[in-house]
Design a protein around this motif. Structure first.
Motif, PDB file in Angstrom:
ATOM      1  N   THR A  11       0.673  -1.164  -0.108  1.00 32.78           N
ATOM      2  CA  THR A  11       0.205   0.093  -0.055  1.00 32.78           C
ATOM      3  C   THR A  11       0.993   1.315  -0.036  1.00 32.78           C
ATOM      4  O   THR A  11       1.636   1.397   0.859  1.00 32.78           O
ATOM      5  N   ILE A  12       0.473   2.273  -0.948  1.00 41.35           N
ATOM      6  CA  ILE A  12       1.199   3.370  -0.909  1.00 41.35           C
ATOM      7  C   ILE A  12       0.130   4.502  -0.504  1.00 41.35           C
ATOM      8  O   ILE A  12      -0.863   4.474  -1.364  1.00 41.35           O
ATOM      9  N   LEU A  13       0.517   5.480   0.192  1.00 44.69           N
ATOM     10  CA  LEU A  13      -0.690   6.339   0.612  1.00 44.69           C
ATOM     11  C   LEU A  13      -0.797   7.127  -0.618  1.00 44.69           C
ATOM     12  O   LEU A  13      -0.139   7.647  -1.529  1.00 44.69           O
ATOM     13  N   HIS A  14      -2.010   7.727  -1.001  1.00 42.75           N
ATOM     14  CA  HIS A  14      -2.620   8.274  -1.927  1.00 42.75           C
ATOM     15  C   HIS A  14      -1.895   9.540  -2.121  1.00 42.75           C
ATOM     16  O   HIS A  14      -1.504  10.106  -3.359  1.00 42.75           O
ATOM     17  N   SER A  15      -1.617  10.267  -1.075  1.00 41.25           N
ATOM     18  CA  SER A  15      -0.928  11.771  -1.207  1.00 41.25           C
ATOM     19  C   SER A  15       0.786  11.506  -1.519  1.00 41.25           C
ATOM     20  O   SER A  15       1.157  12.348  -1.939  1.00 41.25           O
ATOM     21  N   LYS A  16       1.238  10.173  -1.775  1.00 42.00           N
ATOM     22  CA  LYS A  16       2.578   9.873  -1.882  1.00 42.00           C
ATOM     23  C   LYS A  16       2.583   9.174  -3.438  1.00 42.00           C
ATOM     24  O   LYS A  16       3.575   8.911  -3.704  1.00 42.00           O
ATOM     25  N   ARG A  17       1.436   8.935  -3.934  1.00 43.14           N
ATOM     26  CA  ARG A  17       1.483   8.315  -5.181  1.00 43.14           C
ATOM     27  C   ARG A  17       1.859   9.029  -6.437  1.00 43.14           C
ATOM     28  O   ARG A  17       1.495  10.482  -6.342  1.00 43.14           O
ATOM     29  N   ALA A  18       2.438   8.610  -7.478  1.00 41.35           N
ATOM     30  CA  ALA A  18       2.957   9.536  -8.391  1.00 41.35           C
ATOM     31  C   ALA A  18       2.434   9.523  -9.859  1.00 41.35           C
ATOM     32  O   ALA A  18       2.969  10.348 -10.614  1.00 41.35           O
ATOM     33  N   ASN A  19       1.625   8.716 -10.005  1.00 37.68           N
ATOM     34  CA  ASN A  19       1.154   8.563 -11.413  1.00 37.68           C
ATOM     35  C   ASN A  19      -0.509   8.873 -11.672  1.00 37.68           C
ATOM     36  O   ASN A  19      -1.294   8.647 -10.790  1.00 37.68           O
ATOM     37  N   ILE A  20      -0.708   9.825 -12.768  1.00 38.62           N
ATOM     38  CA  ILE A  20      -1.973   9.979 -13.313  1.00 38.62           C
ATOM     39  C   ILE A  20      -1.934   9.498 -14.747  1.00 38.62           C
ATOM     40  O   ILE A  20      -0.980  10.006 -15.445  1.00 38.62           O
ATOM     41  N   TYR A  21      -3.050   8.779 -15.103  1.00 35.96           N
ATOM     42  CA  TYR A  21      -2.907   8.367 -16.467  1.00 35.96           C
ATOM     43  C   TYR A  21      -4.203   9.024 -17.346  1.00 35.96           C
ATOM     44  O   TYR A  21      -5.273   8.946 -16.884  1.00 35.96           O
ATOM     45  N   TYR A  22      -3.655   9.541 -18.383  1.00 34.69           N
ATOM     46  CA  TYR A  22      -4.706   9.905 -19.399  1.00 34.69           C
ATOM     47  C   TYR A  22      -4.873   8.782 -20.798  1.00 34.69           C
ATOM     48  O   TYR A  22      -3.524   8.901 -21.341  1.00 34.69           O
ATOM     49  N   ASN A  49       2.183  -1.516 -18.828  1.00 36.09           N
ATOM     50  CA  ASN A  49       1.838  -2.016 -17.352  1.00 36.09           C
ATOM     51  C   ASN A  49       1.453  -0.523 -16.827  1.00 36.09           C
ATOM     52  O   ASN A  49       1.876   0.670 -17.031  1.00 36.09           O
ATOM     53  N   ILE A  50       0.312  -0.563 -15.951  1.00 39.23           N
ATOM     54  CA  ILE A  50      -0.272   0.469 -15.262  1.00 39.23           C
ATOM     55  C   ILE A  50       0.212   0.142 -13.742  1.00 39.23           C
ATOM     56  O   ILE A  50      -0.426  -0.770 -13.238  1.00 39.23           O
ATOM     57  N   PRO A  51       1.127   0.714 -13.073  1.00 37.41           N
ATOM     58  CA  PRO A  51       1.488   0.537 -11.626  1.00 37.41           C
ATOM     59  C   PRO A  51       0.374   0.931 -10.923  1.00 37.41           C
ATOM     60  O   PRO A  51       0.535   1.854 -10.034  1.00 37.41           O
ATOM     61  N   ILE A  52      -0.590   0.071 -10.621  1.00 39.70           N
ATOM     62  CA  ILE A  52      -1.926   0.657 -10.065  1.00 39.70           C
ATOM     63  C   ILE A  52      -1.736   1.204  -8.346  1.00 39.70           C
ATOM     64  O   ILE A  52      -2.369   1.753  -8.107  1.00 39.70           O
ATOM     65  N   ALA A  53      -0.827   0.256  -7.885  1.00 38.30           N
ATOM     66  CA  ALA A  53      -0.495   0.580  -6.578  1.00 38.30           C
ATOM     67  C   ALA A  53       0.167   2.053  -6.172  1.00 38.30           C
ATOM     68  O   ALA A  53       0.085   2.660  -5.060  1.00 38.30           O
ATOM     69  N   ASN A  54       0.781   2.576  -7.253  1.00 39.92           N
ATOM     70  CA  ASN A  54       1.501   3.949  -7.296  1.00 39.92           C
ATOM     71  C   ASN A  54       0.614   4.867  -8.182  1.00 39.92           C
ATOM     72  O   ASN A  54       1.367   5.889  -8.765  1.00 39.92           O
ATOM     73  N   THR A  55      -0.468   4.563  -8.255  1.00 42.33           N
ATOM     74  CA  THR A  55      -1.571   5.387  -9.177  1.00 42.33           C
ATOM     75  C   THR A  55      -2.836   5.953  -8.657  1.00 42.33           C
ATOM     76  O   THR A  55      -3.610   5.270  -7.678  1.00 42.33           O
ATOM     77  N   THR A  56      -3.133   7.260  -8.906  1.00 41.50           N
ATOM     78  CA  THR A  56      -4.151   7.976  -8.166  1.00 41.50           C
ATOM     79  C   THR A  56      -5.416   8.074  -8.937  1.00 41.50           C
ATOM     80  O   THR A  56      -6.376   7.685  -8.670  1.00 41.50           O
ATOM     81  N   THR A  57      -5.023   8.308 -10.274  1.00 37.85           N
ATOM     82  CA  THR A  57      -6.411   8.589 -11.252  1.00 37.85           C
ATOM     83  C   THR A  57      -6.022   7.996 -12.614  1.00 37.85           C
ATOM     84  O   THR A  57      -5.079   8.088 -13.246  1.00 37.85           O
ATOM     85  N   VAL A  58      -7.297   7.225 -13.454  1.00 33.36           N
ATOM     86  CA  VAL A  58      -7.016   6.904 -14.743  1.00 33.36           C
ATOM     87  C   VAL A  58      -8.251   7.491 -15.419  1.00 33.36           C
ATOM     88  O   VAL A  58      -9.359   7.412 -14.944  1.00 33.36           O
ATOM     89  N   LEU A  59      -7.702   8.266 -16.378  1.00 33.93           N
ATOM     90  CA  LEU A  59      -8.724   8.983 -17.237  1.00 33.93           C
ATOM     91  C   LEU A  59      -8.709   8.228 -18.565  1.00 33.93           C
ATOM     92  O   LEU A  59      -7.744   8.170 -19.124  1.00 33.93           O
ATOM     93  N   LEU A  60     -10.199   7.766 -18.860  1.00 33.52           N
ATOM     94  CA  LEU A  60     -10.048   6.996 -20.206  1.00 33.52           C
ATOM     95  C   LEU A  60     -10.745   8.175 -21.184  1.00 33.52           C
ATOM     96  O   LEU A  60     -12.111   8.396 -21.026  1.00 33.52           O
TER      97      LEU A  60
END
Length: 335
Positions: A11-22, A49-60
Motif C-alpha cells: 500500500t502506498i498512501l494516495h498523497s504519495k502516489r506518483a502517477n496520473i494516466y490519461y 503496465n499500469i502500476p496501480i499501487a502507485n496510481t491515483t487517477t486513470v482518465l479514459l
C-alpha cells in the motif's frame, strides 16, 4: 509468470502516489494479474503496465474500453477511474448532468467516516459552509504565491512574473474573500482574481490579449490547454475526497450548480497555481497535448498537490466542524 493479486500489492498512501494516466485509443485489461493497456501498432499489440499501487487517477478518453476485471483491480487498489472525451474534455455518457466527468470510485465498506462526521457538523448551516469556502479560497491564494514564485520548473521554461505585482493582487484579494457575505460574492472574487492571473500569465509568456472561452470553444492553444489540464486537477480532487470519505455532493462553494461540486472546490485549490501557468507556457513553447499533459502531471506530483488537497480538507473539517459544534453547544446552553 505468476499472477499478482491486488491484495498482495504494497500500500502506498494516495498523497504519495506518483502517477496520473490519461489514455486514448486503447484497451485496458488484466494480463497475468497486472492491469495493462494495449495499443495497436500495425498487426502488433503492445502491452503497457499500469502500476496501480502507485496510481491515483486513470482518465479514459476517446476510443478506450476497459474490462470488468480491470475495473475490479483498480477499485481494490483505490484508483479513481474517470471517463472523459478526447483531450480531457468531458464525455457525457453515464451521467445525468452534462457538465461533469463520470467518476467511478472504488466501493468499500471500510472508508473512513471521521472526516465526514466532522463535515456534516457544519455543512447544513450556510454561514459555516461559507466559512469553509473562505478557508479554501485563502489556501488557494497561498498555493498560487508559492508555486508561481518558487517553481524551478516554471522558471526553467521561461515563466517569470514580478513577485511584487503578484503579491499585490493576492493581498487585495484576501480582504475581499474575508468580507464576502455569500457564495455569489465569493465566486465573483474568485473569477476576478483568476482574470488578473490570466493577464499576468499572458504577459509572462508574451501571449498577447487573452480571453477565457467557454469549454470547447477556445480558438487558441492556451484555452485548449486550460480545458485539458483542469481535468487532471479534477481527478486529484476526486481522489482526495474519496480518500477521506467525503461525498462529492457536499460542496462548500460550487454546490448549487454542480452535482459533484466538492470535486470542483478541491480542484480549485491547485488549478490556478499549477495548471494555469503551464497552459500559457505550453502555448508559448508549442507543446503538443501529450507534452502539456506530462508537464502538468509532473508539476502536480512535484508540488505535492494531492497531499495539499487532503491537508486542506482535513483542516477544514477539523476547524469548521469543531467551531460549528461549539456554537451549537452554546446555543443549547443558552436555551
Amino acid at each position: 509468470m505468476e499472477d499478482i493479486a491486488a491484495g498482495d500489492l504494497k500500500t502506498i498512501l494516495h498523497s504519495k502516489r506518483a502517477n496520473i494516466y490519461y489514455l486514448e485509443h486503447c484497451r485496458v485489461l488484466v494480463n497475468g494479474g497486472r492491469v495493462e493497456y494495449v495499443t495497436e501498432k500495425g498487426k502488433q499489440s503492445l502491452y503497457w503496465n499500469i502500476p496501480i499501487a502507485n496510481t491515483t487517477t486513470v482518465l479514459l478518453g476517446t476510443g478506450t474500453s476497459i474490462t470488468q476485471a480491470a475495473v475490479r483491480e483498480l477499485a481494490k487498489a483505490g484508483v479513481m477511474l474517470g471517463f472523459c472525451g478526447g483531450g480531457g474534455t468531458p464525455l457525457f455518457a453515464g451521467t445525468e448532468f452534462e457538465q461533469e466527468v463520470a467518476w467511478f470510485p472504488g466501493q468499500s465498506e471500510y472508508r473512513p467516516t471521521e472526516y465526514l462526521q466532522r463535515w456534516v457538523r457544519f455543512w447544513f448551516d450556510e454561514p459555516w459552509r461559507l466559512a469553509a469556502a473562505k478557508l479554501f479560497q485563502l489556501a488557494r491564494l497561498e498555493r498560487v504565491s508559492q508555486h508561481w514564485t518558487r517553481s524551478r520548473n516554471l522558471k526553467d521554461q521561461g515563466f517569470t512574473v514580478d513577485p511584487a505585482q503578484l503579491q499585490a493582487l493576492l493581498d487585495a484579494s484576501r480582504p475581499a474573500i474575508e468580507a464576502a457575505r455569500d457564495n455569489t460574492a465569493l465566486l465573483t472574487e474568485e473569477a476576478r482574481l483568476t482574470r488578473q492571473l490570466y493577464r499576468l500569465a499572458a504577459q509572462a509568456t508574451n501571449h498577447g490579449e487573452f480571453t477565457r472561452a467557454k469549454r470547447g470553444e477556445g480558438t487558441d492553444a492556451a484555452n485548449g490547454f486550460l480545458d485539458h489540464g483542469n481535468y487532471l486537477a479534477y481527478g486529484l480532487g476526486a481522489t482526495a475526497t474519496w480518500v477521506l470519505g467525503l461525498p462529492h455532493g457536499l460542496a462548500v462553494l460550487h454546490g448549487k450548480t454542480r452535482k459533484g461540486g466538492l470535486v470542483f472546490d478541491v480542484a480549485d485549490l491547485v488549478k490556478d497555481a499549477a495548471i494555469l501557468p503551464q497552459a500559457f507556457v505550453s502555448a508559448m513553447r508549442g507543446h503538443t497535448e501529450q507534452e502539456f499533459r506530462q508537464a502538468c502531471i509532473e508539476a502536480l506530483t512535484r508540488s505535492g498537490a494531492l497531499d495539499f488537497m487532503i491537508e486542506v480538507l482535513k483542516e477544514t473539517a477539523q476547524r469548521i466542524g469543531l467551531a460549528a459544534e461549539s456554537a451549537a453547544a452554546q446555543r443549547g446552553v443558552g436555551a
